[in-house]
Motif scaffolding. Structure first.
Motif, PDB file in Angstrom:
ATOM      1  N   ALA A 162     110.384 -58.759   3.412  1.00  0.00           N
ATOM      2  CA  ALA A 162     109.744 -60.116   4.029  1.00  0.00           C
ATOM      3  C   ALA A 162     108.786 -60.728   3.330  1.00  0.00           C
ATOM      4  CB  ALA A 162     109.389 -60.073   5.386  1.00  0.00           C
ATOM      5  N   TRP A 163     108.138 -59.990   2.482  1.00  0.00           N
ATOM      6  CA  TRP A 163     106.918 -60.344   1.473  1.00  0.00           C
ATOM      7  C   TRP A 163     106.610 -59.216   0.737  1.00  0.00           C
ATOM      8  CZ3 TRP A 163     101.022 -61.039   3.124  1.00  0.00           C
ATOM      9  CH2 TRP A 163     100.499 -61.530   1.881  1.00  0.00           C
ATOM     10  N   GLU A 164     107.053 -59.451  -0.592  1.00  0.00           N
ATOM     11  CA  GLU A 164     107.377 -58.342  -1.638  1.00  0.00           C
ATOM     12  C   GLU A 164     105.936 -57.858  -1.823  1.00  0.00           C
ATOM     13  OE1 GLU A 164     109.059 -57.607  -6.123  1.00  0.00           O
ATOM     14  OE2 GLU A 164     109.467 -59.507  -5.209  1.00  0.00           O
ATOM     15  N   ALA A 165     104.997 -58.877  -1.973  1.00  0.00           N
ATOM     16  CA  ALA A 165     103.652 -58.419  -2.237  1.00  0.00           C
ATOM     17  C   ALA A 165     102.555 -58.103  -1.116  1.00  0.00           C
ATOM     18  CB  ALA A 165     102.926 -59.542  -3.239  1.00  0.00           C
ATOM     19  N   VAL A 166     103.124 -57.887   0.074  1.00  0.00           N
ATOM     20  CA  VAL A 166     102.308 -57.526   1.215  1.00  0.00           C
ATOM     21  C   VAL A 166     101.442 -56.334   0.625  1.00  0.00           C
ATOM     22  CG1 VAL A 166     104.221 -55.986   2.132  1.00  0.00           C
ATOM     23  CG2 VAL A 166     102.380 -56.863   3.553  1.00  0.00           C
ATOM     24  N   PRO A 167      99.996 -56.633   1.037  1.00  0.00           N
ATOM     25  CA  PRO A 167      98.951 -55.472   0.592  1.00  0.00           C
ATOM     26  C   PRO A 167      98.785 -54.681   1.821  1.00  0.00           C
ATOM     27  CG  PRO A 167      97.897 -57.627   1.552  1.00  0.00           C
ATOM     28  CD  PRO A 167      99.425 -58.068   1.684  1.00  0.00           C
ATOM     29  N   PHE A 168      98.656 -53.347   1.523  1.00  0.00           N
ATOM     30  CA  PHE A 168      98.163 -52.291   2.250  1.00  0.00           C
ATOM     31  C   PHE A 168      96.790 -51.789   2.285  1.00  0.00           C
ATOM     32  CE2 PHE A 168     102.627 -52.431   1.660  1.00  0.00           C
ATOM     33  CZ  PHE A 168     103.409 -52.294   2.998  1.00  0.00           C
ATOM     34  N   ALA A 169      96.034 -51.609   3.480  1.00  0.00           N
ATOM     35  CA  ALA A 169      94.903 -50.963   3.227  1.00  0.00           C
ATOM     36  C   ALA A 169      95.085 -49.643   2.652  1.00  0.00           C
ATOM     37  CB  ALA A 169      94.257 -50.908   4.805  1.00  0.00           C
ATOM     38  N   GLY A 170      94.076 -49.325   1.858  1.00  0.00           N
ATOM     39  CA  GLY A 170      94.254 -48.095   0.983  1.00  0.00           C
ATOM     40  C   GLY A 170      95.438 -47.949   0.135  1.00  0.00           C
ATOM     41  N   GLY A 171      96.004 -49.005  -0.023  1.00  0.00           N
ATOM     42  CA  GLY A 171      97.258 -49.001  -1.035  1.00  0.00           C
ATOM     43  C   GLY A 171      98.694 -48.626  -0.470  1.00  0.00           C
TER      44      GLY A 171
END
Length: 380
Positions: A162-171
């Motif tokens: 849905a969103w290729e660059a979705v950010p994750f906490a801690g990577g």
């Protein structure tokens, strides 16, 4: 999870302070394009809502006269797809420095300009955290799980399609030690990928959400978390302005049976597990006067007894304490978050226990109090 702040910040909350607020206009990569001072609005954080953070309507003033959205290509026109990052904190009198706590990253759907005769103000509306971006993207193509696959990997794939660059906490998402069986998501054209991801996490005993920094976070639901703050009428830590306590057993269960759906199983054995409120000190103790109240929770993602046990305990944690609803108004502490444990003491309403926060309403106006709600007392 409470946002870390300094002792100086805590002391300022106790003994009086000047409120600082900030709204940043950013692109989705986080680059700051402009900054504004909010005139009004509030951020609501709700542990039970699909989109954990919402900001409703946000009133802003453009001191420079260059940011008011008058044309299609103006910076704050919602067609540009930019985001608003909101902060609230303290401005220190000695050196003028500010200590700001993030309240969330929000997309918005509307912009209204008003000239009241005293000046031009504008309002951004429909502010919802980044989960809305995932939901609206839907599925470009179905996500198919061909064999038992790590839960965190399946959720990551659903979000990234849905969103290729979705950010994750801690990577990245934490390792859960659980798997998702052979399955497919997004086969139906109008499926919501964010809802699917949240339901997968919940079936394994986790909450999935966008945090105050706009990053995807996943945390295990546990009852034994450290106490974050003390809430006491007239106390020195957080001044309570008013408090209400109510009881309502209509939606209260003290037992959850989690069960797999037959269509998802490879054998004829249907996994199930029943979790009871077995704390004898609990007012909803399942062998006590309250009696047994059992709710059945079923999911195609429950394929073994361990899955069933995790799902039952999660659902019980969400429903066990809702008979007691505690709500209060207090001096704003923007560092608090839902699922934080707070010690609440107020003799007039009979509150003297540790409660888990379920909803917070954090105003951006300096004159309004913060509203806090708890639907669960922590049982130790």
């Amino acid at each position: 999870m409470a946002y870390p702040v300094t002792d100086e910040f805590r002391n300022a909350l106790r003994y009086g302070h000047k409120v600082a607020t900030l709204a940043q206009v950013c692109d989705t990569a986080g680059n700051v394009l402009a900054t504004l001072e909010p005139l009004g609005g509030q951020v609501t954080v709700d542990v039970d809502r699909l989109a954990r953070r919402e900001a409703g309507d946000l009133q802003l003033v453009d001191d420079t006269g260059t940011l008011t959205p008058l044309e299609v290509d103006d910076l704050l026109n919602p067609l540009n797809g930019y985001e608003i990052r909101l902060y609230r904190g303290i401005q220190y009198p000695n050196n003028g420095s500010r200590d700001l706590v993030p309240l969330g990253v929000f997309g918005y759907t509307g912009a209204t300009v008003e000239d009241s005769g005293a000046g031009v103000t504008f309002t951004l509306s429909g502010l919802v955290d980044r989960s809305e971006r995932i939901s609206r993207a839907r599925y470009a193509s179905p996500v198919r799980v061909q064999s038992d696959t790590a839960t965190e990997s399946v959720i990551t794939t659903i979000l990234q399609q849905a969103w290729e660059a979705v950010p994750f906490a801690g990577g990245q998402l934490p390792t859960t030690g659980t798997t998702v069986p052979v399955s497919a998501f997004g086969v139906e054209g109008d499926s919501d990928p964010w809802r699917d991801a949240v339901q997968i996490a919940e079936s394994k005993g986790y909450r999935l959400y966008f945090d105050a920094n706009g990053q995807v976070a996943m945390s295990q639901v546990v009852d034994d978390v450290p106490t974050t703050a003390t809430v006491e009428y007239g106390g020195t830590d957080l001044m309570v302005l008013s408090m209400t306590r109510a009881w309502d057993t209509a939606d209260t269960y003290n037992g959850i049976m989690a069960i797999g759906e037959r269509s998802s199983l490879r054998t004829g054995v249907i996994p199930k597990f029943t979790a009871w409120d077995d704390n004898q000190d609990s007012p909803t103790y399942y062998l006590g006067p309250f009696g047994k109240r059992l709710r059945v929770y079923s999911s195609s993602l429950i394929t073994n007894s361990a899955d069933a046990a995790r799902a039952a305990r999660l659902q019980l944690a969400r429903t066990r304490g809702v008979a007691e609803k505690l709500a209060w108004a207090q001096i704003v502490d923007p560092s608090l978050d839902v699922d934080d444990a707070v010690q609440v003491t107020q003799a007039s309403v009979g509150a003297d226990a540790i409660y888990l926060l379920s909803r917070l309403t954090i105003p951006l106006s300096p004159s309004e109090p913060m509203m806090a709600e708890s639907k669960q007392r922590r049982l130790t």
